[in-house]
Design an enzyme around this catalytic site. Structure first.
Site, short mmCIF file in Angstrom:
data_model
loop_
_atom_site.label_atom_id
_atom_site.label_comp_id
_atom_site.label_asym_id
_atom_site.label_seq_id
_atom_site.Cartn_x
_atom_site.Cartn_y
_atom_site.Cartn_z
N GLY A 29 -19.87 27.17 29.93
CA GLY A 29 -19.10 26.76 28.75
C GLY A 29 -17.84 25.99 29.13
N GLN A 40 -21.90 33.56 21.57
CA GLN A 40 -22.24 32.57 20.55
C GLN A 40 -20.88 32.32 19.91
OE1 GLN A 40 -22.32 30.39 18.05
NE2 GLN A 40 -22.47 32.06 16.60
N SER A 41 -20.24 31.23 20.27
CA SER A 41 -18.80 31.08 19.99
C SER A 41 -18.50 30.23 18.77
CB SER A 41 -18.11 30.48 21.22
OG SER A 41 -18.48 29.12 21.35
N SER A 59 -10.28 36.74 20.65
CA SER A 59 -10.03 35.50 19.90
C SER A 59 -9.04 35.71 18.76
CB SER A 59 -11.36 35.03 19.32
OG SER A 59 -11.15 34.08 18.30
N GLU A 110 -9.45 34.48 16.06
CA GLU A 110 -10.32 34.63 14.88
C GLU A 110 -10.32 36.10 14.43
OE1 GLU A 110 -11.70 32.04 13.33
OE2 GLU A 110 -13.06 33.08 12.00
N TYR A 117 -18.59 36.31 13.52
CA TYR A 117 -18.06 36.11 14.89
C TYR A 117 -16.76 36.89 15.08
CZ TYR A 117 -15.51 33.70 18.63
OH TYR A 117 -14.76 33.42 19.75
N LYS A 134 -16.05 39.93 17.64
CA LYS A 134 -15.01 39.87 18.69
C LYS A 134 -14.07 41.07 18.56
CE LYS A 134 -15.57 36.24 21.38
NZ LYS A 134 -15.76 36.32 22.84
P1 NAP Z 1 -18.49 27.88 24.84
O1 NAP Z 1 -18.15 26.51 25.37
O2 NAP Z 1 -19.28 27.99 23.61
O3 NAP Z 1 -19.20 28.67 26.03
C1 NAP Z 1 -19.83 29.90 25.79
C2 NAP Z 1 -20.54 30.34 27.05
O4 NAP Z 1 -21.25 31.55 26.76
C3 NAP Z 1 -21.60 29.33 27.56
O5 NAP Z 1 -21.60 29.36 28.96
C4 NAP Z 1 -22.88 29.92 27.00
O6 NAP Z 1 -24.04 29.54 27.72
C5 NAP Z 1 -22.60 31.40 27.21
N1 NAP Z 1 -23.49 32.25 26.43
C6 NAP Z 1 -23.90 32.11 25.14
N2 NAP Z 1 -24.75 33.07 24.81
C7 NAP Z 1 -24.91 33.86 25.91
C8 NAP Z 1 -25.71 34.98 26.21
N3 NAP Z 1 -26.53 35.52 25.30
N4 NAP Z 1 -25.62 35.52 27.45
C9 NAP Z 1 -24.82 34.97 28.39
N5 NAP Z 1 -24.05 33.88 28.17
C10 NAP Z 1 -24.10 33.33 26.94
O7 NAP Z 1 -17.14 28.71 24.59
P2 NAP Z 1 -15.69 28.50 25.23
O8 NAP Z 1 -14.90 27.63 24.31
O9 NAP Z 1 -15.80 28.17 26.66
O10 NAP Z 1 -15.08 29.96 25.05
C11 NAP Z 1 -15.24 30.95 26.06
C12 NAP Z 1 -15.08 32.33 25.46
O11 NAP Z 1 -13.80 32.44 24.84
C13 NAP Z 1 -16.08 32.66 24.35
O12 NAP Z 1 -16.34 34.04 24.41
C14 NAP Z 1 -15.34 32.33 23.07
O13 NAP Z 1 -15.87 33.08 22.00
C15 NAP Z 1 -13.94 32.75 23.45
N6 NAP Z 1 -12.84 32.04 22.80
C16 NAP Z 1 -12.79 30.69 22.79
C17 NAP Z 1 -11.71 30.03 22.22
C18 NAP Z 1 -11.62 28.53 22.20
O14 NAP Z 1 -10.81 28.01 21.41
N7 NAP Z 1 -12.36 27.83 23.05
C19 NAP Z 1 -10.66 30.79 21.67
C20 NAP Z 1 -10.74 32.17 21.70
C21 NAP Z 1 -11.83 32.80 22.28
P3 NAP Z 1 -24.85 28.17 27.35
O15 NAP Z 1 -24.06 27.05 27.99
O16 NAP Z 1 -26.17 28.42 27.96
O17 NAP Z 1 -24.85 28.07 25.85
N1 GDD Z 2 -16.50 23.02 13.45
C1 GDD Z 2 -16.03 22.36 12.39
N2 GDD Z 2 -16.72 21.28 11.92
N3 GDD Z 2 -14.88 22.78 11.82
C2 GDD Z 2 -14.41 22.07 10.76
C3 GDD Z 2 -15.07 20.95 10.25
C4 GDD Z 2 -16.29 20.55 10.86
O1 GDD Z 2 -16.94 19.57 10.46
N4 GDD Z 2 -14.34 20.46 9.23
C5 GDD Z 2 -13.26 21.24 9.09
N5 GDD Z 2 -13.30 22.24 10.02
C6 GDD Z 2 -12.32 23.32 10.13
C7 GDD Z 2 -12.95 24.72 10.15
O2 GDD Z 2 -13.29 25.13 8.82
C8 GDD Z 2 -11.84 25.53 10.78
O3 GDD Z 2 -10.91 25.94 9.80
C9 GDD Z 2 -11.15 24.53 11.71
O4 GDD Z 2 -11.65 23.23 11.36
C10 GDD Z 2 -11.45 24.77 13.19
O5 GDD Z 2 -12.87 24.90 13.33
P1 GDD Z 2 -13.54 24.97 14.80
O6 GDD Z 2 -13.09 23.83 15.63
O7 GDD Z 2 -14.99 25.18 14.59
O8 GDD Z 2 -12.84 26.27 15.45
P2 GDD Z 2 -12.63 27.74 14.87
O9 GDD Z 2 -11.16 27.92 14.66
O10 GDD Z 2 -13.52 28.06 13.76
O11 GDD Z 2 -13.11 28.62 16.12
C11 GDD Z 2 -12.71 28.29 17.45
O12 GDD Z 2 -11.51 28.95 17.75
C12 GDD Z 2 -11.59 30.38 17.80
C13 GDD Z 2 -10.18 30.90 18.11
O13 GDD Z 2 -9.42 30.94 16.97
C14 GDD Z 2 -13.85 28.70 18.38
O14 GDD Z 2 -13.59 28.18 19.66
C15 GDD Z 2 -13.98 30.20 18.48
O15 GDD Z 2 -14.94 30.53 19.51
C16 GDD Z 2 -12.62 30.78 18.85
O16 GDD Z 2 -12.67 32.16 19.00
#
Ligand code: NAP
Ligand code: GDD
Length: 350
Positions: free
Chosen positions: A12, A89-90, A135, A137, A158, A162
Protein backbone atom coordinates in the site's frame (compact mmCIF):
# COMPACT_ATOMS: atom_id res chain seq x y z
CA UNK A 1 22.24 -5.89 15.87
CA UNK A 2 20.09 -5.74 12.74
CA UNK A 3 16.41 -5.40 13.62
CA UNK A 4 13.79 -7.34 11.72
CA UNK A 5 10.42 -5.80 10.83
CA UNK A 6 7.30 -7.45 9.48
CA UNK A 7 4.99 -5.13 7.53
CA UNK A 8 1.43 -6.22 6.75
CA UNK A 9 0.09 -4.01 3.97
CA UNK A 10 3.54 -3.39 2.49
CA UNK A 11 2.16 -2.98 -1.06
CA UNK A 12 0.00 0.00 0.00
CA UNK A 13 0.86 3.70 0.02
CA UNK A 14 2.11 3.73 3.63
CA UNK A 15 3.68 0.27 3.46
CA UNK A 16 5.96 1.30 0.61
CA UNK A 17 7.17 4.47 2.37
CA UNK A 18 7.60 2.58 5.64
CA UNK A 19 9.65 -0.11 3.89
CA UNK A 20 11.90 2.63 2.47
CA UNK A 21 12.32 4.20 5.90
CA UNK A 22 13.11 0.91 7.64
CA UNK A 23 15.59 -0.17 4.95
CA UNK A 24 17.33 3.22 5.24
CA UNK A 25 17.71 2.53 8.97
CA UNK A 26 19.34 -0.85 8.32
CA UNK A 27 16.36 -3.09 9.12
CA UNK A 28 15.74 -6.44 7.48
CA UNK A 29 12.20 -5.95 6.15
CA UNK A 30 9.63 -8.66 5.50
CA UNK A 31 6.31 -7.85 3.90
CA UNK A 32 3.05 -9.75 3.61
CA UNK A 33 1.52 -9.60 0.14
CA UNK A 34 -1.75 -10.97 -1.23
CA UNK A 35 -1.90 -13.16 -4.25
CA UNK A 36 -3.51 -11.24 -7.14
CA UNK A 37 -4.06 -12.17 -10.77
CA UNK A 38 -1.82 -9.26 -11.78
CA UNK A 39 1.34 -8.15 -9.96
CA UNK A 40 0.45 -5.69 -7.18
CA UNK A 41 3.96 -4.64 -6.11
CA UNK A 42 4.28 -1.47 -8.25
CA UNK A 43 4.94 0.73 -5.21
CA UNK A 44 7.78 -1.56 -4.09
CA UNK A 45 9.46 -2.48 -7.32
CA UNK A 46 12.20 0.16 -6.90
CA UNK A 47 13.18 -1.47 -3.56
CA UNK A 48 13.00 -5.11 -4.54
CA UNK A 49 16.02 -7.30 -5.30
CA UNK A 50 16.17 -10.89 -6.42
CA UNK A 51 15.50 -12.89 -3.22
CA UNK A 52 18.25 -15.30 -4.32
CA UNK A 53 20.73 -12.47 -3.73
CA UNK A 54 22.07 -13.12 -0.18
CA UNK A 55 22.48 -9.38 0.48
CA UNK A 56 18.82 -8.54 -0.10
CA UNK A 57 17.15 -6.85 2.88
CA UNK A 58 13.54 -6.93 1.61
CA UNK A 59 11.61 -10.20 1.47
CA UNK A 60 7.95 -10.73 0.53
CA UNK A 61 5.66 -13.55 1.72
CA UNK A 62 2.17 -14.53 0.63
CA UNK A 63 -0.36 -14.14 3.41
CA UNK A 64 -3.65 -12.48 4.30
CA UNK A 65 -5.30 -10.96 7.36
CA UNK A 66 -8.28 -13.21 6.74
CA UNK A 67 -6.15 -16.29 7.45
CA UNK A 68 -4.33 -16.62 10.76
CA UNK A 69 -2.41 -19.74 9.68
CA UNK A 70 -0.42 -17.78 7.11
CA UNK A 71 0.28 -14.94 9.54
CA UNK A 72 1.45 -17.41 12.18
CA UNK A 73 3.78 -19.24 9.81
CA UNK A 74 5.27 -16.02 8.49
CA UNK A 75 5.86 -14.71 12.02
CA UNK A 76 7.53 -17.95 13.13
CA UNK A 77 9.73 -17.96 10.04
CA UNK A 78 10.69 -14.27 10.07
CA UNK A 79 11.11 -13.79 13.86
CA UNK A 80 10.33 -10.05 13.79
CA UNK A 81 11.28 -7.51 16.47
CA UNK A 82 8.67 -5.06 15.21
CA UNK A 83 5.33 -5.71 13.49
CA UNK A 84 3.46 -3.00 11.60
CA UNK A 85 -0.18 -3.84 10.85
CA UNK A 86 -1.12 -1.55 7.95
CA UNK A 87 -3.26 -4.09 6.12
CA UNK A 88 -6.86 -3.03 5.49
CA UNK A 89 -9.72 -2.59 3.08
CA UNK A 90 -9.03 1.10 3.55
CA UNK A 91 -11.67 2.79 1.36
CA UNK A 92 -14.51 4.32 3.39
CA UNK A 93 -17.09 4.40 0.55
CA UNK A 94 -16.29 0.80 -0.41
CA UNK A 95 -16.84 -0.23 3.23
CA UNK A 96 -20.54 0.65 2.82
CA UNK A 97 -20.69 -1.77 -0.12
CA UNK A 98 -18.58 -4.49 1.51
CA UNK A 99 -19.24 -4.09 5.24
CA UNK A 100 -18.76 -7.73 6.25
CA UNK A 101 -15.55 -8.10 4.31
CA UNK A 102 -14.23 -4.79 5.71
CA UNK A 103 -15.04 -5.85 9.28
CA UNK A 104 -13.42 -9.23 8.71
CA UNK A 105 -10.13 -7.82 7.42
CA UNK A 106 -9.92 -4.67 9.55
CA UNK A 107 -11.36 -5.74 12.92
CA UNK A 108 -11.08 -9.56 12.91
CA UNK A 109 -7.80 -9.42 10.94
CA UNK A 110 -6.26 -7.28 13.69
CA UNK A 111 -7.54 -9.69 16.33
CA UNK A 112 -6.01 -12.60 14.39
CA UNK A 113 -2.69 -10.73 14.27
CA UNK A 114 -2.87 -10.04 18.01
CA UNK A 115 -3.35 -13.74 18.77
CA UNK A 116 -0.32 -14.51 16.62
CA UNK A 117 1.65 -11.79 18.42
CA UNK A 118 0.62 -13.13 21.83
CA UNK A 119 1.78 -16.69 21.10
CA UNK A 120 4.88 -15.65 19.18
CA UNK A 121 5.99 -13.27 21.98
CA UNK A 122 5.63 -16.03 24.57
CA UNK A 123 7.38 -18.68 22.45
CA UNK A 124 10.26 -16.48 21.24
CA UNK A 125 10.82 -14.68 24.55
CA UNK A 126 11.37 -11.52 22.49
CA UNK A 127 10.03 -8.11 23.56
CA UNK A 128 8.17 -7.76 20.25
CA UNK A 129 6.54 -4.40 19.44
CA UNK A 130 3.46 -3.92 17.27
CA UNK A 131 2.06 -0.85 15.54
CA UNK A 132 -1.65 -0.74 14.69
CA UNK A 133 -2.87 1.60 11.94
CA UNK A 134 -5.78 3.39 13.56
CA UNK A 135 -7.65 6.19 11.84
CA UNK A 136 -9.21 9.60 12.41
CA UNK A 137 -12.29 8.03 10.76
CA UNK A 138 -12.89 6.55 14.26
CA UNK A 139 -13.74 10.08 15.50
CA UNK A 140 -16.39 10.42 12.80
CA UNK A 141 -19.07 12.78 14.05
CA UNK A 142 -17.15 14.05 17.12
CA UNK A 143 -16.50 17.77 16.62
CA UNK A 144 -12.97 19.09 15.93
CA UNK A 145 -10.29 19.46 17.10
CA UNK A 146 -9.86 15.74 17.82
CA UNK A 147 -7.16 14.34 20.11
CA UNK A 148 -6.51 11.13 22.09
CA UNK A 149 -9.27 12.07 24.58
CA UNK A 150 -11.98 12.61 21.94
CA UNK A 151 -14.87 10.15 21.94
CA UNK A 152 -15.08 7.77 18.98
CA UNK A 153 -18.29 8.18 16.95
CA UNK A 154 -17.52 6.33 13.70
CA UNK A 155 -19.76 6.91 10.68
CA UNK A 156 -18.86 4.00 8.38
CA UNK A 157 -18.34 0.23 8.57
CA UNK A 158 -14.65 1.02 8.06
CA UNK A 159 -14.61 3.46 10.98
CA UNK A 160 -16.45 1.04 13.26
CA UNK A 161 -14.04 -1.75 12.30
CA UNK A 162 -11.00 0.45 12.99
CA UNK A 163 -12.47 1.38 16.39
CA UNK A 164 -12.93 -2.34 17.20
CA UNK A 165 -9.32 -3.01 16.15
CA UNK A 166 -8.16 -0.11 18.33
CA UNK A 167 -9.89 -1.54 21.40
CA UNK A 168 -8.64 -5.05 20.71
CA UNK A 169 -5.13 -3.60 20.79
CA UNK A 170 -5.73 -1.73 24.05
CA UNK A 171 -7.17 -4.90 25.56
CA UNK A 172 -4.20 -7.07 24.53
CA UNK A 173 -1.81 -4.44 25.91
CA UNK A 174 -3.62 -4.45 29.27
CA UNK A 175 -4.37 -8.17 29.45
CA UNK A 176 -1.01 -9.58 28.35
CA UNK A 177 1.42 -6.70 28.85
CA UNK A 178 2.27 -6.64 25.13
CA UNK A 179 3.89 -3.57 23.53
CA UNK A 180 1.20 -2.37 21.11
CA UNK A 181 0.94 1.23 19.91
CA UNK A 182 -2.17 2.58 18.21
CA UNK A 183 -1.51 5.39 15.76
CA UNK A 184 -4.60 7.52 15.14
CA UNK A 185 -3.61 8.96 11.80
CA UNK A 186 -5.47 11.69 9.97
CA UNK A 187 -5.62 11.60 6.17
CA UNK A 188 -2.23 11.46 4.52
CA UNK A 189 -1.56 11.52 0.82
CA UNK A 190 1.27 11.34 -1.69
CA UNK A 191 1.96 10.61 -5.35
CA UNK A 192 1.57 6.93 -4.35
CA UNK A 193 -1.99 7.43 -3.04
CA UNK A 194 -4.62 5.08 -4.51
CA UNK A 195 -6.42 6.78 -7.39
CA UNK A 196 -9.93 6.50 -5.91
CA UNK A 197 -9.14 8.63 -2.84
CA UNK A 198 -10.24 12.21 -3.41
CA UNK A 199 -6.80 13.87 -3.32
CA UNK A 200 -5.30 11.64 -5.98
CA UNK A 201 -8.50 11.55 -8.02
CA UNK A 202 -8.22 15.34 -8.22
CA UNK A 203 -4.50 15.55 -9.01
CA UNK A 204 -4.71 12.78 -11.64
CA UNK A 205 -7.66 14.58 -13.25
CA UNK A 206 -5.91 17.97 -13.17
CA UNK A 207 -2.96 16.54 -15.13
CA UNK A 208 -5.12 14.63 -17.59
CA UNK A 209 -7.58 17.47 -18.22
CA UNK A 210 -4.66 19.85 -18.77
CA UNK A 211 -3.29 17.55 -21.49
CA UNK A 212 -6.67 16.81 -23.08
CA UNK A 213 -6.86 13.18 -21.89
CA UNK A 214 -10.01 13.59 -19.74
CA UNK A 215 -13.03 15.88 -20.06
CA UNK A 216 -14.78 15.74 -16.68
CA UNK A 217 -14.05 14.93 -13.06
CA UNK A 218 -16.99 13.36 -11.21
CA UNK A 219 -16.96 13.90 -7.44
CA UNK A 220 -19.25 13.68 -4.41
CA UNK A 221 -19.30 15.95 -1.35
CA UNK A 222 -17.08 18.99 -1.89
CA UNK A 223 -17.76 20.48 1.57
CA UNK A 224 -16.06 17.78 3.67
CA UNK A 225 -13.00 19.05 5.54
CA UNK A 226 -9.91 16.96 6.16
CA UNK A 227 -6.56 17.38 7.91
CA UNK A 228 -4.41 16.30 4.97
CA UNK A 229 -0.76 15.43 5.65
CA UNK A 230 2.09 13.85 3.70
CA UNK A 231 2.46 10.04 3.91
CA UNK A 232 6.28 9.95 4.41
CA UNK A 233 5.82 12.21 7.46
CA UNK A 234 3.18 9.81 8.79
CA UNK A 235 5.28 6.65 8.49
CA UNK A 236 8.07 8.33 10.43
CA UNK A 237 5.57 8.75 13.28
CA UNK A 238 4.74 5.01 13.13
CA UNK A 239 8.40 4.13 13.59
CA UNK A 240 8.83 6.68 16.41
CA UNK A 241 5.88 5.13 18.29
CA UNK A 242 7.67 1.78 18.37
CA UNK A 243 10.93 3.38 19.61
CA UNK A 244 9.13 5.12 22.50
CA UNK A 245 9.89 3.61 25.95
CA UNK A 246 6.19 2.88 26.60
CA UNK A 247 3.41 1.55 24.40
CA UNK A 248 0.83 4.30 23.96
CA UNK A 249 -1.73 5.78 21.53
CA UNK A 250 -0.97 8.89 19.47
CA UNK A 251 -2.87 11.22 17.17
CA UNK A 252 -0.84 12.16 14.07
CA UNK A 253 -2.12 15.21 12.19
CA UNK A 254 -0.97 18.52 10.73
CA UNK A 255 -3.39 20.66 12.80
CA UNK A 256 -4.70 22.37 9.62
CA UNK A 257 -7.86 21.49 7.74
CA UNK A 258 -9.13 22.21 4.24
CA UNK A 259 -12.24 21.36 2.25
CA UNK A 260 -12.35 19.23 -0.89
CA UNK A 261 -13.13 22.54 -2.67
CA UNK A 262 -9.86 24.02 -1.31
CA UNK A 263 -8.02 20.98 -2.68
CA UNK A 264 -9.61 21.55 -6.09
CA UNK A 265 -8.74 25.27 -6.02
CA UNK A 266 -5.09 24.59 -5.30
CA UNK A 267 -4.61 21.67 -7.69
CA UNK A 268 -6.34 23.29 -10.69
CA UNK A 269 -4.68 26.65 -10.02
CA UNK A 270 -1.35 24.85 -10.40
CA UNK A 271 -2.23 23.70 -13.92
CA UNK A 272 -3.81 27.06 -14.81
CA UNK A 273 -7.42 25.80 -15.09
CA UNK A 274 -10.77 26.72 -13.49
CA UNK A 275 -12.09 23.48 -11.91
CA UNK A 276 -15.72 24.65 -11.96
CA UNK A 277 -15.69 24.08 -15.74
CA UNK A 278 -14.80 20.38 -15.38
CA UNK A 279 -16.16 19.07 -12.08
CA UNK A 280 -19.58 17.43 -11.99
CA UNK A 281 -21.33 16.05 -8.91
CA UNK A 282 -22.20 12.37 -9.08
CA UNK A 283 -24.40 10.96 -6.28
CA UNK A 284 -22.62 7.61 -6.35
CA UNK A 285 -19.59 9.23 -4.70
CA UNK A 286 -21.71 10.45 -1.74
CA UNK A 287 -21.68 8.37 1.45
CA UNK A 288 -24.77 7.18 3.37
CA UNK A 289 -23.27 8.91 6.43
CA UNK A 290 -20.43 11.39 6.05
CA UNK A 291 -17.60 12.56 8.28
CA UNK A 292 -17.86 16.33 7.89
CA UNK A 293 -14.88 17.75 9.67
CA UNK A 294 -11.57 16.26 10.78
CA UNK A 295 -8.91 18.47 12.34
CA UNK A 296 -6.33 16.78 14.54
CA UNK A 297 -4.45 17.95 17.59
CA UNK A 298 -1.11 16.10 17.65
CA UNK A 299 0.34 17.91 20.70
CA UNK A 300 0.95 14.61 22.51
CA UNK A 301 3.04 13.19 19.65
CA UNK A 302 4.96 16.46 19.32
CA UNK A 303 5.83 16.43 23.03
CA UNK A 304 6.47 12.72 23.58
CA UNK A 305 7.90 11.62 20.21
CA UNK A 306 9.36 14.90 18.93
CA UNK A 307 7.28 14.37 15.78
CA UNK A 308 6.20 17.25 13.54
CA UNK A 309 5.01 17.32 9.93
CA UNK A 310 7.58 18.58 7.41
CA UNK A 311 5.25 19.12 4.44
CA UNK A 312 2.26 21.51 4.55
CA UNK A 313 -0.95 21.53 2.48
CA UNK A 314 0.46 23.65 -0.38
CA UNK A 315 3.62 21.51 -0.51
CA UNK A 316 1.55 18.32 -0.56
CA UNK A 317 -0.75 19.42 -3.37
CA UNK A 318 2.18 20.76 -5.44
CA UNK A 319 4.13 17.50 -5.08
CA UNK A 320 1.13 15.46 -6.18
CA UNK A 321 0.18 17.73 -9.11
CA UNK A 322 3.76 17.90 -10.40
CA UNK A 323 4.03 14.10 -10.25
CA UNK A 324 0.68 13.57 -11.98
CA UNK A 325 1.47 16.06 -14.74
CA UNK A 326 4.50 13.96 -15.64
CA UNK A 327 2.31 10.82 -15.62
CA UNK A 328 -0.19 12.56 -17.89
CA UNK A 329 2.60 13.54 -20.29
CA UNK A 330 3.67 9.88 -20.44
CA UNK A 331 0.07 8.83 -21.07
CA UNK A 332 -0.23 11.41 -23.83
CA UNK A 333 2.84 9.98 -25.53
CA UNK A 334 1.24 6.53 -25.36
CA UNK A 335 -2.08 7.85 -26.63
CA UNK A 336 -0.40 9.63 -29.53
CA UNK A 337 1.22 6.25 -30.37
CA UNK A 338 -2.24 4.62 -30.57
CA UNK A 339 -2.72 3.16 -27.06
CA UNK A 340 -6.02 3.64 -25.19
CA UNK A 341 -5.93 5.65 -21.95
CA UNK A 342 -8.65 5.19 -19.31
CA UNK A 343 -9.23 7.35 -16.21
CA UNK A 344 -9.55 4.31 -13.93
CA UNK A 345 -10.19 6.37 -10.76
CA UNK A 346 -13.76 6.85 -12.02
CA UNK A 347 -14.44 3.20 -12.95
CA UNK A 348 -16.29 1.92 -9.89
CA UNK A 349 -18.84 3.43 -7.53
CA UNK A 350 -16.46 4.29 -4.69
P1 NAP B 1 -3.73 1.27 1.13
O1 NAP B 1 -2.88 2.01 0.16
O2 NAP B 1 -5.13 0.97 0.78
O3 NAP B 1 -2.97 -0.08 1.49
C1 NAP B 1 -3.61 -1.10 2.21
C2 NAP B 1 -2.70 -2.31 2.27
O4 NAP B 1 -3.40 -3.36 2.93
C3 NAP B 1 -2.30 -2.86 0.88
O5 NAP B 1 -0.99 -3.34 0.95
C4 NAP B 1 -3.29 -4.00 0.71
O6 NAP B 1 -2.84 -5.00 -0.19
C5 NAP B 1 -3.32 -4.54 2.13
N1 NAP B 1 -4.45 -5.41 2.37
C6 NAP B 1 -5.75 -5.25 1.99
N2 NAP B 1 -6.49 -6.29 2.37
C7 NAP B 1 -5.65 -7.16 3.00
C8 NAP B 1 -5.81 -8.44 3.57
N3 NAP B 1 -6.99 -9.07 3.58
N4 NAP B 1 -4.72 -9.04 4.12
C9 NAP B 1 -3.51 -8.44 4.09
N5 NAP B 1 -3.29 -7.22 3.54
C10 NAP B 1 -4.35 -6.60 3.01
O7 NAP B 1 -3.78 2.05 2.53
P2 NAP B 1 -2.75 3.13 3.12
O8 NAP B 1 -3.23 4.48 2.75
O9 NAP B 1 -1.36 2.71 2.83
O10 NAP B 1 -3.05 2.99 4.68
C11 NAP B 1 -2.33 2.06 5.48
C12 NAP B 1 -3.13 1.73 6.73
O11 NAP B 1 -3.40 2.92 7.45
C13 NAP B 1 -4.51 1.13 6.46
O12 NAP B 1 -4.80 0.24 7.51
C14 NAP B 1 -5.45 2.31 6.50
O13 NAP B 1 -6.75 1.88 6.84
C15 NAP B 1 -4.80 3.13 7.60
N6 NAP B 1 -4.98 4.57 7.53
C16 NAP B 1 -4.71 5.26 6.40
C17 NAP B 1 -4.82 6.64 6.37
C18 NAP B 1 -4.52 7.43 5.12
O14 NAP B 1 -4.94 8.60 5.07
N7 NAP B 1 -3.77 6.88 4.17
C19 NAP B 1 -5.21 7.32 7.54
C20 NAP B 1 -5.48 6.59 8.68
C21 NAP B 1 -5.35 5.21 8.68
P3 NAP B 1 -3.14 -4.89 -1.79
O15 NAP B 1 -2.10 -3.94 -2.32
O16 NAP B 1 -2.97 -6.29 -2.23
O17 NAP B 1 -4.53 -4.35 -1.93
N1 GDD C 1 -12.97 8.98 -2.42
C1 GDD C 1 -13.71 10.03 -2.78
N2 GDD C 1 -14.12 10.13 -4.08
N3 GDD C 1 -14.03 10.96 -1.85
C2 GDD C 1 -14.75 12.03 -2.25
C3 GDD C 1 -15.19 12.19 -3.57
C4 GDD C 1 -14.86 11.18 -4.52
O1 GDD C 1 -15.22 11.25 -5.70
N4 GDD C 1 -15.86 13.36 -3.65
C5 GDD C 1 -15.86 13.91 -2.44
N5 GDD C 1 -15.19 13.10 -1.57
C6 GDD C 1 -15.04 13.34 -0.13
C7 GDD C 1 -15.47 12.16 0.74
O2 GDD C 1 -16.89 12.13 0.88
C8 GDD C 1 -14.74 12.48 2.03
O3 GDD C 1 -15.50 13.36 2.83
C9 GDD C 1 -13.48 13.20 1.56
O4 GDD C 1 -13.68 13.53 0.18
C10 GDD C 1 -12.21 12.35 1.67
O5 GDD C 1 -12.48 11.09 1.05
P1 GDD C 1 -11.29 10.02 0.83
O6 GDD C 1 -10.16 10.65 0.11
O7 GDD C 1 -11.92 8.80 0.25
O8 GDD C 1 -10.76 9.76 2.32
P2 GDD C 1 -11.53 9.42 3.67
O9 GDD C 1 -11.38 10.61 4.57
O10 GDD C 1 -12.89 8.92 3.44
O11 GDD C 1 -10.67 8.20 4.22
C11 GDD C 1 -9.24 8.23 4.19
O12 GDD C 1 -8.76 8.80 5.38
C12 GDD C 1 -9.03 8.04 6.57
C13 GDD C 1 -8.46 8.84 7.75
O13 GDD C 1 -9.34 9.83 8.13
C14 GDD C 1 -8.75 6.80 3.99
O14 GDD C 1 -7.37 6.84 3.73
C15 GDD C 1 -8.99 5.95 5.21
O15 GDD C 1 -8.34 4.68 5.04
C16 GDD C 1 -8.39 6.67 6.42
O16 GDD C 1 -8.54 5.92 7.59
Amino acid sequence: MTKTALVIGITGQDGSYLAELLLSKGYEVHGVIRRASLFNTDRLDHLYNDPHDPTTQLMLHYGDLSESTSLRRICDQVQPDEIYNLGAQSHVRVSFMQPEYTADVVAMGTLRMLEVLRDYSAASGKAVRMYQAGSSEMFGASPPPQNEETRFHPRSPYGVSKAAAFWHCVNYREAYGLFIANGILFNHESPRRGETFVSRKITRAAGRIKLGLQEHLYLGNLDARRDWGYAPDSVEAMWLMLQHPEADDFVIATGEDHSVRDFLDKAFEMVGLDWTKYVEIDQRYMRPSEVDHLHGDASKARAALGWAPKVDFDGLVSTMVEHDLVLAEQEKTLKDAGHSITPRGQFADG
